[in-house]
Scaffold this motif. Structure first.
Motif, PDB file in Angstrom:
ATOM      1  N   ASP A   9       3.334   4.168  -3.374  1.00 63.61           N
ATOM      2  CA  ASP A   9       2.550   5.085  -4.201  1.00 63.61           C
ATOM      3  C   ASP A   9       3.467   5.770  -5.221  1.00 63.61           C
ATOM      4  O   ASP A   9       4.626   5.377  -5.378  1.00 63.61           O
ATOM      5  CB  ASP A   9       1.847   6.111  -3.310  1.00 63.61           C
TER       6      ASP A   9
ATOM      7  N   GLU B  44       0.816  -1.211   0.000  1.00 59.28           N
ATOM      8  CA  GLU B  44       0.000   0.000   0.000  1.00 59.28           C
ATOM      9  C   GLU B  44       0.852   1.264   0.000  1.00 59.28           C
ATOM     10  O   GLU B  44       0.481   2.266  -0.594  1.00 59.28           O
ATOM     11  CB  GLU B  44      -0.934   0.017   1.211  1.00 59.28           C
ATOM     12  N   TRP B  45       1.987   1.212   0.672  1.00 61.88           N
ATOM     13  CA  TRP B  45       2.838   2.405   0.791  1.00 61.88           C
ATOM     14  C   TRP B  45       3.574   2.742  -0.506  1.00 61.88           C
ATOM     15  O   TRP B  45       4.124   3.829  -0.639  1.00 61.88           O
ATOM     16  CB  TRP B  45       3.841   2.251   1.931  1.00 61.88           C
TER      17      TRP B  45
END
Length: 86
Positions: free
Chosen positions: A10, A7-8
């Motif tokens: 980006d 998720e991190w």
């Protein structure tokens, strides 16, 4: 084929990784199985190898993958080729 990036990871994290030339101990979930890779571009790998081999005489890291550039597209291409996924 299903690749799940953390998720991190980006756009900013991808930008930083590409500029640093590495992603260390990067987790990927590929078709439901968890893997950890370390990605380098060739320039950064040579710098790291020189630094570490000067101090300990070798470079120790498991699952090192050298990419032309450390970014999402190249990681995806690596996974598809390595796991022969279409």
């Amino acid at each position: 084929m299903h690749i799940t990036f953390p998720e991190w990871f980006d756009d900013l994290a991808e930008f930083e990784a590409e500029n640093k030339g590495c992603l260390l101990d990067f987790p990927l979930c590929i078709n439901g199985q968890n893997f950890v890779f370390t990605f380098y571009d060739l320039c950064r790998l040579n710098q790291t190898r020189a630094d570490e081999s000067d101090s300990v005489g070798f470079l120790k890291n498991e699952a090192v993958v050298v990419l032309q550039a450390v970014n999402r597209a190249n990681i995806t291409r690596f996974v598809q080729a390595f796991f022969q996924i279409e």
